[in-house]
Each structure stands twice: as structure tokens, then as C-alpha cells.
Design a protein around this motif. Structure first.
Motif, PDB file in Angstrom:
ATOM      1  N   TYR A  99      -1.472  -4.346   1.613  1.00 53.76           N
ATOM      2  CA  TYR A  99      -0.625  -3.624   0.665  1.00 53.76           C
ATOM      3  C   TYR A  99      -1.271  -3.693  -0.708  1.00 53.76           C
ATOM      4  O   TYR A  99      -1.617  -4.771  -1.183  1.00 53.76           O
ATOM      5  N   PHE A 100      -1.468  -2.521  -1.305  1.00 58.69           N
ATOM      6  CA  PHE A 100      -2.045  -2.447  -2.638  1.00 58.69           C
ATOM      7  C   PHE A 100      -0.963  -1.937  -3.582  1.00 58.69           C
ATOM      8  O   PHE A 100      -0.821  -0.739  -3.793  1.00 58.69           O
ATOM      9  N   PRO A 101      -0.169  -2.851  -4.121  1.00 56.54           N
ATOM     10  CA  PRO A 101       0.972  -2.428  -4.941  1.00 56.54           C
ATOM     11  C   PRO A 101       0.520  -1.910  -6.304  1.00 56.54           C
ATOM     12  O   PRO A 101      -0.658  -2.005  -6.662  1.00 56.54           O
ATOM     13  N   PHE A 102       1.459  -1.402  -7.038  1.00 62.14           N
ATOM     14  CA  PHE A 102       1.246  -0.969  -8.410  1.00 62.14           C
ATOM     15  C   PHE A 102       0.516  -2.077  -9.183  1.00 62.14           C
ATOM     16  O   PHE A 102       0.884  -3.240  -9.103  1.00 62.14           O
ATOM     17  N   ARG A 103      -0.549  -1.716  -9.858  1.00 61.84           N
ATOM     18  CA  ARG A 103      -1.356  -2.603 -10.707  1.00 61.84           C
ATOM     19  C   ARG A 103      -2.340  -3.488  -9.956  1.00 61.84           C
ATOM     20  O   ARG A 103      -3.073  -4.245 -10.574  1.00 61.84           O
ATOM     21  N   ASP A 104      -2.352  -3.418  -8.623  1.00 57.12           N
ATOM     22  CA  ASP A 104      -3.415  -4.112  -7.889  1.00 57.12           C
ATOM     23  C   ASP A 104      -4.714  -3.375  -8.216  1.00 57.12           C
ATOM     24  O   ASP A 104      -4.717  -2.149  -8.366  1.00 57.12           O
ATOM     25  N   ARG A 105      -5.839  -4.088  -8.259  1.00 63.49           N
ATOM     26  CA  ARG A 105      -7.045  -3.376  -8.675  1.00 63.49           C
ATOM     27  C   ARG A 105      -7.599  -2.485  -7.562  1.00 63.49           C
ATOM     28  O   ARG A 105      -8.483  -1.665  -7.789  1.00 63.49           O
ATOM     29  N   ARG A 106      -7.067  -2.616  -6.354  1.00 67.83           N
ATOM     30  CA  ARG A 106      -7.482  -1.716  -5.275  1.00 67.83           C
ATOM     31  C   ARG A 106      -6.450  -0.631  -5.020  1.00 67.83           C
ATOM     32  O   ARG A 106      -6.574   0.142  -4.084  1.00 67.83           O
ATOM     33  N   GLN A 107      -5.395  -0.583  -5.857  1.00 67.37           N
ATOM     34  CA  GLN A 107      -4.367   0.440  -5.688  1.00 67.37           C
ATOM     35  C   GLN A 107      -4.979   1.812  -5.946  1.00 67.37           C
ATOM     36  O   GLN A 107      -5.994   1.930  -6.637  1.00 67.37           O
ATOM     37  N   GLY A 108      -4.378   2.839  -5.393  1.00 62.74           N
ATOM     38  CA  GLY A 108      -4.862   4.188  -5.645  1.00 62.74           C
ATOM     39  C   GLY A 108      -4.202   5.175  -4.710  1.00 62.74           C
ATOM     40  O   GLY A 108      -3.260   4.830  -3.996  1.00 62.74           O
ATOM     41  N   ILE A 109      -4.716   6.396  -4.720  1.00 65.03           N
ATOM     42  CA  ILE A 109      -4.148   7.427  -3.850  1.00 65.03           C
ATOM     43  C   ILE A 109      -4.431   7.035  -2.404  1.00 65.03           C
ATOM     44  O   ILE A 109      -5.557   6.683  -2.058  1.00 65.03           O
ATOM     45  N   VAL A 110      -3.405   7.094  -1.599  1.00 61.47           N
ATOM     46  CA  VAL A 110      -3.476   6.603  -0.226  1.00 61.47           C
ATOM     47  C   VAL A 110      -4.687   7.181   0.534  1.00 61.47           C
ATOM     48  O   VAL A 110      -5.345   6.472   1.286  1.00 61.47           O
ATOM     49  N   HIS A 111      -5.025   8.439   0.282  1.00 54.76           N
ATOM     50  CA  HIS A 111      -6.136   9.047   1.020  1.00 54.76           C
ATOM     51  C   HIS A 111      -7.504   8.689   0.434  1.00 54.76           C
ATOM     52  O   HIS A 111      -8.529   8.987   1.021  1.00 54.76           O
ATOM     53  N   VAL A 112      -7.479   8.099  -0.732  1.00 53.31           N
ATOM     54  CA  VAL A 112      -8.747   7.623  -1.302  1.00 53.31           C
ATOM     55  C   VAL A 112      -9.000   6.186  -0.843  1.00 53.31           C
ATOM     56  O   VAL A 112     -10.112   5.826  -0.466  1.00 53.31           O
ATOM     57  N   ILE A 113      -7.941   5.380  -0.835  1.00 52.67           N
ATOM     58  CA  ILE A 113      -8.173   3.963  -0.531  1.00 52.67           C
ATOM     59  C   ILE A 113      -8.413   3.690   0.943  1.00 52.67           C
ATOM     60  O   ILE A 113      -9.139   2.762   1.280  1.00 52.67           O
ATOM     61  N   GLY A 114      -7.840   4.501   1.837  1.00 50.70           N
ATOM     62  CA  GLY A 114      -8.050   4.270   3.280  1.00 50.70           C
ATOM     63  C   GLY A 114      -9.535   4.226   3.617  1.00 50.70           C
ATOM     64  O   GLY A 114     -10.058   3.217   4.110  1.00 50.70           O
ATOM     65  N   PRO A 115     -10.260   5.301   3.319  1.00 46.60           N
ATOM     66  CA  PRO A 115     -11.698   5.313   3.591  1.00 46.60           C
ATOM     67  C   PRO A 115     -12.464   4.276   2.765  1.00 46.60           C
ATOM     68  O   PRO A 115     -13.361   3.606   3.268  1.00 46.60           O
ATOM     69  N   GLU A 116     -12.084   4.144   1.508  1.00 47.12           N
ATOM     70  CA  GLU A 116     -12.782   3.246   0.607  1.00 47.12           C
ATOM     71  C   GLU A 116     -12.755   1.801   1.116  1.00 47.12           C
ATOM     72  O   GLU A 116     -13.726   1.051   0.994  1.00 47.12           O
ATOM     73  N   GLN A 117     -11.633   1.402   1.713  1.00 49.84           N
ATOM     74  CA  GLN A 117     -11.499   0.039   2.214  1.00 49.84           C
ATOM     75  C   GLN A 117     -12.050  -0.102   3.634  1.00 49.84           C
ATOM     76  O   GLN A 117     -12.060  -1.190   4.190  1.00 49.84           O
ATOM     77  N   GLY A 118     -12.453   1.018   4.234  1.00 46.13           N
ATOM     78  CA  GLY A 118     -12.873   0.956   5.635  1.00 46.13           C
ATOM     79  C   GLY A 118     -11.680   0.805   6.563  1.00 46.13           C
ATOM     80  O   GLY A 118     -11.812   0.391   7.710  1.00 46.13           O
ATOM     81  N   ALA A 119     -10.491   1.159   6.061  1.00 48.21           N
ATOM     82  CA  ALA A 119      -9.285   1.112   6.887  1.00 48.21           C
ATOM     83  C   ALA A 119      -9.186   2.361   7.748  1.00 48.21           C
ATOM     84  O   ALA A 119      -8.380   2.444   8.663  1.00 48.21           O
ATOM     85  N   THR A 120      -9.990   3.355   7.420  1.00 47.16           N
ATOM     86  CA  THR A 120     -10.087   4.570   8.210  1.00 47.16           C
ATOM     87  C   THR A 120     -11.399   4.488   8.974  1.00 47.16           C
ATOM     88  O   THR A 120     -12.463   4.449   8.359  1.00 47.16           O
ATOM     89  N   LEU A 121     -11.325   4.411  10.291  1.00 47.27           N
ATOM     90  CA  LEU A 121     -12.546   4.277  11.093  1.00 47.27           C
ATOM     91  C   LEU A 121     -12.627   5.399  12.116  1.00 47.27           C
ATOM     92  O   LEU A 121     -11.596   5.891  12.592  1.00 47.27           O
ATOM     93  N   PRO A 122     -13.840   5.821  12.473  1.00 46.61           N
ATOM     94  CA  PRO A 122     -14.001   6.904  13.441  1.00 46.61           C
ATOM     95  C   PRO A 122     -13.243   6.638  14.739  1.00 46.61           C
ATOM     96  O   PRO A 122     -13.144   5.484  15.188  1.00 46.61           O
ATOM     97  N   GLY A 123     -12.711   7.686  15.324  1.00 47.52           N
ATOM     98  CA  GLY A 123     -12.025   7.569  16.606  1.00 47.52           C
ATOM     99  C   GLY A 123     -10.575   7.145  16.491  1.00 47.52           C
ATOM    100  O   GLY A 123      -9.856   7.099  17.483  1.00 47.52           O
ATOM    101  N   MET A 124     -10.130   6.835  15.273  1.00 45.23           N
ATOM    102  CA  MET A 124      -8.729   6.446  15.097  1.00 45.23           C
ATOM    103  C   MET A 124      -7.822   7.669  15.089  1.00 45.23           C
ATOM    104  O   MET A 124      -8.235   8.749  14.665  1.00 45.23           O
ATOM    105  N   THR A 125      -6.574   7.459  15.488  1.00 45.12           N
ATOM    106  CA  THR A 125      -5.520   8.373  15.062  1.00 45.12           C
ATOM    107  C   THR A 125      -4.981   7.784  13.765  1.00 45.12           C
ATOM    108  O   THR A 125      -4.668   6.595  13.698  1.00 45.12           O
ATOM    109  N   VAL A 126      -4.923   8.615  12.732  1.00 43.17           N
ATOM    110  CA  VAL A 126      -4.449   8.165  11.421  1.00 43.17           C
ATOM    111  C   VAL A 126      -3.275   9.050  11.025  1.00 43.17           C
ATOM    112  O   VAL A 126      -3.410  10.280  11.022  1.00 43.17           O
ATOM    113  N   VAL A 127      -2.148   8.442  10.731  1.00 41.97           N
ATOM    114  CA  VAL A 127      -1.026   9.239  10.250  1.00 41.97           C
ATOM    115  C   VAL A 127      -0.490   8.667   8.946  1.00 41.97           C
ATOM    116  O   VAL A 127      -0.719   7.508   8.615  1.00 41.97           O
ATOM    117  N   CYS A 128       0.225   9.525   8.231  1.00 43.56           N
ATOM    118  CA  CYS A 128       0.847   9.127   6.969  1.00 43.56           C
ATOM    119  C   CYS A 128       1.922  10.160   6.666  1.00 43.56           C
ATOM    120  O   CYS A 128       1.760  11.321   7.026  1.00 43.56           O
TER     121      CYS A 128
END
Ligand code: SF4
Lengths: 469, 214
Positions: A99-128
Motif C-alpha cells: 500500500y502506497f498511501p498519500f505522501r508515501d514516496r512511492r505513491q502515485g497514479i495506480v497505472h504508473v506505480i504497478g509497472p514501476e514496482q514490478g507489480a505488473t508482470l507478463p502473463g498476469m491478469t490485472v484488474v482495477c
């Protein structure tokens, strides 16, 4: 076995069960959560006494409502604060992988942080619970937006009921011209097939021009697949994908990395796989794009003029054009480059990654924002993007030119926080929707690439960035 | 969820293509953390002459007399007739919540945006796709005959003029129909397959362990 498309493969890999009418129960690997579309889902869980099926699939952040200035003051808008605090409380009660809450330094737009953190990986089903979830398809994921009832369904069951879409291939071949970007490619595609052109399809973007894009560029293209009516857009795995993921915080390491890569390499359409529709685009023909109306399909090239509804034969379309021109305060035949602007917004999940900020900074370096521009602002997609940009000195470049350099979030993409257009104000925006009132009631939005937005801020009106010196 | 079987309802027209979810329920109303109460702000920017903000007394706001839903003849409508690509844009479920809260139970259009279409079924709202020509004719008849009503029979999958003069068939997925006709909670239905989900998940964890882990 018959040759399969990438979408066919991703689909097949996730089917848990099929109902008699073909409705499938699809397993969900990654569930991204933000504050606007989740409170009612958590409330539903609570009321039914249900738990989250798999908390380690959940990655959450607050982005839509968060302010982009004065973070030390917290969230002053009471209704926004209630929503953000509801997310804090729900994650505390139900759990999450991250969880990247308000003011966390990794907080950001959900579709930017997923890939940036490697939380989005090939072959996944990703929903939001957010339509621009299609962004994650750039990683050969099956990624799509869902409604709040479906958010609750995924939280409770790790699955979704889905009908398979048809396959569309958008093949973009050739080299992009100088100053022409991924944003121009996708706006060009939407202009071609229309905002309902992809309805019922999952789109695979392929061809040498797509392969030539960075991951950032591919995300921009997939991000706007939803504006073409397709729920999902995707790009096959190649070296670019794998290079990008290497070393990301949530990406696998060691032996698992090698096994993962071996699997990821299979995530592409087989030769001769059958697509229900194929659209071929010559990349050399794509020019910088500017929308003139209130739907992303109402788009022209920077060389064009505002179209004339008189020339449109279809009465429904003609009426829509007329209404759009009234709303936008534009006359037919006006040169696009004669359109003068009041505000410039560089940001959103479409165009707020480091590459976008670099492209914009390259255009504004050593110049000044035009006097008629009341506000030019850059809103990085995440805290990580912001820090990287600052390390490269991009914040200085923007500030010196007269731009405001803000904290990360959705900001004026949808104007749920304090950043918005006033009635009648005209904005060059790197976001994805130019609907009536999207950026503020009565506001007028022109969608463009970051370089085009930056050039417009300096000139005070649209200019062809290919001629920029 | 409320069951949907047969609906005999007054029809209101919304003669615009590509009506997006921002238009159906503007973003300033999304800050609510409830599912109800969105009806008074349905189509807010078109319905009222001022700019709506949460917390306003909507009964006191100036109505736009030109907007169809404000005309006396369409008061109490439960069927909305719309144009192509209705519900495009953001995935907000607040859009069907607002339509349902206002009193609509069925929507008719030549096409709907995907996510919106899905969201409707979860909220007891039936979106019906009819061919463009039929929709055109319906727009004509709604305008021509004040008090124009349709009878929507979901089990039979028909839309009929209330006077019986015309009947049109429509398609709907069998599973969605089943859930709507019986007012079933989809989560409960899915959890019947909990063992299957568990088995699938265990296999996936073995084969691709990098997808898991706290
Ligand atoms: S940046 Fe805009 S489009 Fe993207 S998630 Fe935020 S509000 Fe939605």
C-alpha cells in the motif's frame, strides 16, 4: 493445436470454470485498488461477512483525490479526505501486498506505480476499478478495468465472470518521424477506428513501430485502447519488456527470474494466428495529433484545420460535431496552430512517466512559457518518477521556464482534486479524455503528446513540434 | 439485487451518441463512499443550469428546461432510450447507480460501452441492444406519442409496444439473464466453485511462484 493469439493464450491460462453459455470464471493475479472505486466494495464485503480471498494480490494507492501542492497540510477537501481515509482503514482491516498511501514516496497514479514496482508482470491478469487498467497490457498482461461490484467480486473470490472478446490486431509498421510519439500513434488509431471501433475486441498492438517503442511508449498506447472502445490492449513480450522488469522491487530474482523469463518469452501470438479484425497503419504517415472536439476520435493532425460539420453526411455525427464545436468554442476551418491556450497540463497515466517528462523538458529548455498561459503544470506520475526527474534536473528546466512542478497524482486529468479548468478555459493536456467537463465544468481540453503540450506552453498556441528549434 | 422479469414502463429519450459516464454522473459526486443517493445528480451538467457540487439542495437548483428528462411528459420514466456507445469512458459504477437511483430499470441503445454494460447487470439494470433502425423508429415514436410505453419481458427476451402493435426480440447472455431474473448475488454463485478456484490457484502457485508471495 491451432495457432493462438496472445489474447487467446492469456485467456486460456486463466480459465477456472466455464458456464454453459460460455461465461468463464477467470482467475485474477493482480488487483490494483484506489480510493474512488473501492469503498463500496469493501463495505459490501464487510456487510456480507466475507474476507479478501488473497491479500497478496492487492496493491493499493491513493491517487485520484490527492492534492498536488502543500502536502504538509494534508488533504484539506473534507470529502476527498474521507475517501482517502476510508482506503487507509480498509487496507488496514483487510490487508494488501503493498500500500502506497498519500505522501508515501512511492505513491502515485495506480497505472504508473504497478509497472514501476514490478507489480505488473507478463502473463498476469490485472484488474482495477479504473478503465485505464488497459495500460498494463503493455507487459503482455490481460489487463482491464472493472466496476465496483466486480472489485468486490475479485476481493471475495479472486475471480471474475467474463465473456471472451474477439481478437483485433493493430499492426503499425515503419519508422515514426521525428517528434512523433506513442501518443500520436494511439490518437491516430482512434481517429481511424473511432471510439467504438474496438468495442467487443481485445486489441493486440504489433508491428515494427510498436516494437520500436520503449515500455513507457507501449503503456501510452495500451492506456488509450479503452478510448478506442476496447477493454484491453496488449503488446507481446520482447527484450524491451524483460529489460524493463529486471531488478524492479516486486519482480522475481535469481532462479525464479530465469524460469519466469522462459515463460514470458512464450507470450506472443503464434504465426498465422487468426484475428477477427486487422487494422494496418503506416507509421510514416502518423503526424503530431491534436483533438479538437469532445471525444478522442475528434482528432486532427497539427497541419489540419478544425473540420466543418457541413461536410459530414451522417446526421448523428454531424450533430455531435456541431455540439462539440459549440462546447469547444471553435469555428470550422480554424487552423489547429491558430488555437490559443490558457492552461497546459503535463501528466496523467497516459503521459507522466520519466520519458514523457524528458521529452517535454527537451522542448522547453532555455525558453519561457508564453504570457497568455495562466498555468502550465507538470504532475509526475509517481513519487519515484518525480525523484528521478529531479535527479536529472528536469524540475529546474520546467521551473526556469515558468512551469509549476507538482506532487504526483491524477490531478487535472479528471479534476477531482483542486486542479481544474475554469469554465471556458482551454487546455493542452497530455491526458486521455477530452469529454465535456472532464477537466472542470465548462473546461475545454485538447489532447496532445508531452512534446506538443510543452511547445504549446512556450508558444501560447499549438505549434508543430517537428519544426521546433 | 432486485429481480427483473417483466417491466411495463414509460420511455424517456436521450438523443445523443457517445454519452460518457462523466456526463451520466460528473466526477465531483464520486467522492461519496455509498452506493445510493446519486439519482438527483444523474446527467447533472445537462439537467441543471448551474454547476452542481456535492451537498447542494438539488430541489432548489435551476433546471434546464430543454433537457428531455426535465419535461413533464417524461416524469416517472423507467426506460431510457439512447444512442450508440452509451456509457463510454470511465469504469465508475456510480453511472448505473445513478441511473437506477433515478428510477431507470432498463436502457435501450444500438450499442453500449463494455464496462458500463457489465456494471448494469450487477445493479438490476437491463441494457438492451437493438438495431440502429429500430432505435431510430423508437425515437420517432417516443416523440410522436406522449405517454409512450414499452413492455420489456426479460424471460421472453422481447420489447413490445404497450398497445401490442410491435414486438422486437433482443439478445442477452443466458447467465446474466439467469442472475437478473432471479436477483442473484454473483459472489455467492462464484463461491460455489471455491474448491475449483483453490485447486487452480494451488497449481498456479506451483508453476509460477513469482506471481505469489507477500
Ligand atoms: S490519471 Fe486520469 S485516467 Fe489515469 S487513473 Fe488517474 S484519473 Fe484515471
Amino acid at each position: 493445436m491451432a495457432p493462438q493469439t496472445l489474447y487467446d493464450k492469456l485467456w486460456a491460462e486463466h480459465v477456472v470454470h466455464v458456464e454453459d453459455d460460455g461465461t468463464a470464471l477467470l482467475y485474477i493475479d493482480r488487483h490494483l485498488v484506489h480510493e474512488v472505486t473501492s469503498p463500496q466494495a469493501f463495505e459490501g464485503l464487510k456487510l456480507a461477512g466475507r474476507k479478501v480471498w488473497r491479500t497478496d494480490s492487492v496493491v493499493a494507492t491513493a491517487d485520484h483525490n490527492t492534492p498536488t501542492t502543500d502536502w504538509e497540510r494534508g488533504i484539506t477537501d473534507p470529502t476527498s479526505r474521507v475517501q482517502v481515509e476510508a482506503l487507509d482503514a480498509n487496507i488496514r482491516a483487510f490487508g494488501a501486498k503493498a500500500y502506497f498511501p498519500f505522501r508515501d514516496r512511492r505513491q502515485g497514479i495506480v497505472h504508473v506505480i504497478g509497472p514501476e514496482q514490478g507489480a505488473t508482470l507478463p502473463g498476469m491478469t490485472v484488474v482495477c476499478g479504473d478503465s485505464h487498467t488497459s495500460t498494463h497490457g503493455a507487459f503482455a498482461c490481460l489487463a482491464f478495468g472493472i466496476g465496483t461490484s466486480e472489485v468486490e467480486h475479485v476481493l471475495a473470490t479472486q475471480c471474475l465472470l467474463q465473456k471472451k472478446s474477439r481478437n483485433m490486431l493493430v499492426q503499425v509498421d515503419g519508422a515514426l518521424g521525428r517528434g512523433v510519439t506513442a501518443k500520436d500513434v494511439v490518437l491516430h488509431i482512434i481517429g481511424r477506428i473511432g471510439t467504438a471501433g474496438g468495442t467487443g475486441y481485445a486489441i493486440e498492438f504489433a508491428g515494427s513501430a510498436i516494437r520500436g517503442l520503449s515500455m513507457e511508449g507501449r503503456m501510452t498506447v495500451c492506456n488509450m485502447a479503452i478510448e478506442a472502445g476496447a477493454r484491453a490492449g496488449m503488446v507481446a513480450v520482447d527484450d524491451t519488456t524483460i529489460e524493463y522488469l529486471k531488478g524492479r522491487p516486486f519482480a522475481p530474482g535469481g532462479e525464479a527470474w530465469d524460469r519466469a523469463v522462459a515463460h514470458w518469452r512464450t507470450l506472443k501470438s503464434d504465426p498465422h494466428a487468426k484475428f477477427d479484425r486487422v487494422v494496418a497503419i503506416d507509421a510514416r504517415e502518423v503526424k503530431p495529433q491534436v483533438t479538437w472536439g469532445t471525444s478522442p476520435e475528434m482528432v486532427a493532425t497539427v497541419e489540419d484545420r478544425v473540420p466543418d460539420p457541413e461536410r459530414e453526411k451522417d446526421p448523428v455525427r454531424r450533430e455531435a460535431m456541431e455540439r462539440a464545436l459549440v462546447y469547444m468554442g471553435l469555428e470550422p476551418h480554424t487552423r489547429i496552430t491558430d488555437i490559443r491556450l490558457d492552461k497546459v497540463f503535463i501528466g496523467s497515466c497516459t503521459n507522466s512517466r520519466l520519458e514523457d517528462l524528458r521529452a517535454a523538458a527537451a522542448v522547453v529548455k532555455g525558453k519561457r512559457v508564453a504570457p497568455n498561459i495562466r498555468l502550465a503544470m507538470v504532475v509526475p506520475g509517481s513519487g519515484v518518477v518525480k525523484a528521478q526527474a529531479e535527479q536529472e534536473g528536469l524540475d529546474r528546466v520546467f521551473r526556469d521556464a515558468g512551469f509549476q512542478w507538482r506532487e504526483p497524482g491524477c490531478s487535472m486529468c479528471l479534476a477531482m482534486n483542486a486542479d481544474r479548468l475554469e469554465p471556458g478555459e482551454r487546455c493542452a493536456s497530455t491526458s486521455n479524455r477530452n469529454f465535456e467537463g472532464r477537466q472542470g465544468a465548462g473546461g475545454r481540453t485538447h489532447l496532445v503528446s508531452p512534446a506538443m503540450a510543452a511547445a504549446a506552453a512556450i508558444a501560447g498556441h499549438f505549434v508543430d513540434v517537428r519544426d521546433w528549434r | 439485487m432486485e429481480k427483473f422479469t417483466v417491466l411495463n414502463g414509460l420511455v424517456a429519450p436521450l438523443d445523443r451518441a457517445n454519452v460518457d459516464t462523466d456526463a451520466i454522473i460528473p466526477k465531483q459526486f464520486l467522492k461519496s463512499i455509498k452506493r445510493t443517493g446519486f439519482g438527483p445528480n444523474l446527467f447533472d451538467a445537462w439537467r441543471y443550469l448551474d454547476t452542481g457540487e456535492p451537498g447542494m439542495d438539488n430541489a432548489k437548483r435551476p433546471l434546464n428546461p430543454d433537457f428531455a428528462l426535465n419535461q413533464p411528459r417524461y416524469q416517472g420514466a423507467s426506460i431510457l432510450l439512447a444512442r450508440k456507445n452509451f456509457g463510454c469512458g470511465s469504469s465508475r459504477e456510480h453511472a448505473p447507480w445513478a441511473l437506477a437511483d433515478y428510477g431507470f430499470r432498463a436502457l435501450i441503445a444500438p450499442s453500449f460501452a463494455d464496462i458500463f454494460y457489465n456494471n448494469c447487470f450487477k445493479n438490476g439494470l437491463l441494457p438492451i441492444v437493438l438495431p440502429e433502425a429500430d432505435v431510430d423508429r423508437l425515437f420517432h415514436d417516443v416523440a410522436a406519442f406522449p405517454g409512450f410505453r414499452l413492455v420489456i419481458d426479460l424471460p421472453a427476451q422481447t420489447v413490445a409496444y404497450a398497445d401490442g402493435s410491435r414486438t422486437l426480440g433482443f439478445e442477452v447472455d443466458a447467465f446474466r439473464k439467469y442472475c437478473l431474473v432471479n436477483g442473484l448475488d454473483e459472489i455467492g454463485l462464484t463461491l460455489r466453485h471455491a474448491d475449483k478456484i483453490k485447486a487452480f490457484e494451488d497449481k498456479r502457485r506451483r508453476e509460477q511462484p513469482w506471481l505469489f508471495g507477500a
